[in-house]
Design a protein around this motif. Structure first.
Motif, PDB file in Angstrom:
ATOM      1  N   UNK A 178       0.855  -1.185   0.000  1.00 18.10           N
ATOM      2  CA  UNK A 178       0.000   0.000   0.000  1.00 18.10           C
ATOM      3  C   UNK A 178       0.891   1.234   0.000  1.00 18.10           C
ATOM      4  N   UNK A 179       0.497   2.269  -0.698  1.00 18.36           N
ATOM      5  CA  UNK A 179       1.197   3.545  -0.657  1.00 18.36           C
ATOM      6  C   UNK A 179       0.513   4.454   0.352  1.00 18.36           C
ATOM      7  N   UNK A 180       1.312   5.080   1.208  1.00 21.22           N
ATOM      8  CA  UNK A 180       0.801   5.996   2.225  1.00 21.22           C
ATOM      9  C   UNK A 180       1.340   7.386   1.921  1.00 21.22           C
ATOM     10  N   UNK A 181       0.487   8.227   1.408  1.00 19.82           N
ATOM     11  CA  UNK A 181       0.925   9.559   1.019  1.00 19.82           C
ATOM     12  C   UNK A 181       1.961   9.487  -0.087  1.00 19.82           C
ATOM     13  N   UNK A 182       2.863  10.463  -0.081  1.00 21.28           N
ATOM     14  CA  UNK A 182       3.892  10.540  -1.122  1.00 21.28           C
ATOM     15  C   UNK A 182       5.244  10.015  -0.653  1.00 21.28           C
ATOM     16  N   UNK A 183       5.345   9.624   0.623  1.00 23.52           N
ATOM     17  CA  UNK A 183       6.685   9.337   1.127  1.00 23.52           C
ATOM     18  C   UNK A 183       6.822   8.011   1.876  1.00 23.52           C
ATOM     19  N   UNK A 184       5.763   7.173   1.854  1.00 22.96           N
ATOM     20  CA  UNK A 184       5.886   5.905   2.599  1.00 22.96           C
ATOM     21  C   UNK A 184       5.163   4.787   1.859  1.00 22.96           C
ATOM     22  N   UNK A 215      14.815   4.954  -4.673  1.00 24.59           N
ATOM     23  CA  UNK A 215      14.845   5.901  -5.783  1.00 24.59           C
ATOM     24  C   UNK A 215      13.658   6.861  -5.740  1.00 24.59           C
ATOM     25  N   UNK A 216      12.524   6.391  -5.208  1.00 27.78           N
ATOM     26  CA  UNK A 216      11.340   7.239  -5.091  1.00 27.78           C
ATOM     27  C   UNK A 216      11.393   8.158  -3.879  1.00 27.78           C
ATOM     28  N   UNK A 217      12.387   7.955  -2.999  1.00 33.91           N
ATOM     29  CA  UNK A 217      12.500   8.771  -1.795  1.00 33.91           C
ATOM     30  C   UNK A 217      11.498   8.397  -0.717  1.00 33.91           C
ATOM     31  N   UNK A 218      11.011   7.153  -0.736  1.00 37.27           N
ATOM     32  CA  UNK A 218      10.043   6.699   0.255  1.00 37.27           C
ATOM     33  C   UNK A 218      10.728   5.946   1.399  1.00 37.27           C
ATOM     34  N   UNK A 219      10.031   5.861   2.526  1.00 36.23           N
ATOM     35  CA  UNK A 219      10.434   4.974   3.609  1.00 36.23           C
ATOM     36  C   UNK A 219       9.483   3.782   3.650  1.00 36.23           C
ATOM     37  N   UNK A 220       9.847   2.770   4.453  1.00 33.20           N
ATOM     38  CA  UNK A 220       9.139   1.494   4.445  1.00 33.20           C
ATOM     39  C   UNK A 220       8.524   1.199   5.805  1.00 33.20           C
TER      40      UNK A 220
END
Length: 255
Positions: A178-184, A215-220
């Motif tokens: 699942x994607x949570x917002x733009x950063x997770x 590369x997307x700048x997300x955290x997990x």
């Protein structure tokens, strides 16, 4: 991967177990698909669970039976709750739509719930006995963390919430998220089809998923034990774990 296509599933080492696990107790656990369309785990033998010996299973829930570590996954309805609920109405964005939830109780009365082999032939094949959404148990240790690599390409389907491993235009495994917002990103489960296990598919797939996440700048936020084991073995990825929302399977910090 073990399909949960019966109302009552016995997990253990007994010859008549629905999910046969060598090294577990003869009857180690029971999973009941109840009249509310929930899958309820009842631990009979000793083992670790996500939230207790009796729990309603949600995607990412895990339990152990002897040497086995199993992870539950299903295509959830929106009213199954956060963070896994539904493809429309759950916590994450980019979820595929789903139809309204059927009236499961009317199709599965409590007096019909039993093991598959105990049903009459016409009951076993009845449409009324088919699960509304696919549910499976996945062996979290089915693919060695450092097995030799296998050539495949990865397709990221954000609409479905799936990184899919592809060989010759056929799916051989995937990572659900699942994607949570733009950063997770919330990593839910890794699965590999049985005939491709032991060839490093999960390892290679996790490598490429985590590289793409970076590369997307997300955290997990991680709910998958296979990903946790991978990060333990490859601590260079540990910085991707979100400190405020590490998930149920945050990788162990190394000193």
């Amino acid at each position: 991967m073990h399909e949960l296509d019966c109302d009552v599933t016995h997990v253990g080492s007994a010859d008549d177990s629905d999910v046969l696990l060598q090294g577990a107790d003869p009857l180690h656990a029971r999973i009941v698909h109840d009249t509310a369309d929930e899958y309820v785990l009842e631990m009979i033998g000793r083992g670790e669970t996500s939230s207790g010996p009796n729990e309603v299973l949600r995607t990412g829930a895990r339990f152990t039976a002897g040497p086995w570590r199993l992870v539950y996954t299903r295509d959830e309805f929106a009213d199954h709750g956060r963070p896994y609920g539904g493809r429309s109405g759950g916590e994450g964005a980019h979820q595929r739509p789903q139809p309204p939830r059927p009236d499961y109780a009317s199709e599965h009365p409590s007096d019909s719930l039993t093991r598959c082999e105990l049903k009459k032939p016409d009951e076993t094949s009845s449409a009324n006995q088919i699960a509304i959404r696919r549910s499976v148990l996945v062996d979290a240790t089915a693919d060695a963390v450092d097995a030799r690599g296998f050539e495949f390409r990865v397709v990221n389907d954000q609409h479905a919430g799936l990184y899919e491993a592809i060989v010759d235009n056929s799916s051989i495994g995937g990572v659900t998220y699942n994607l949570i917002g733009d950063d997770r990103i919330v990593l839910l489960a890794v699965s590999v089809f049985p005939e491709f296990r032991g060839q490093g598919i999960a390892t290679g797939l996790i490598h490429r998923v985590l590289d793409d996440v970076r590369a997307q700048g997300r955290t997990v936020t991680n709910y998958c034990p296979v990903v946790a084991a991978f990060i333990d073995e490859h601590p260079a990825y540990a910085d991707l774990i979100n400190h405020e929302h590490p998930g149920a399977y945050a990788a162990r910090r190394r000193s």
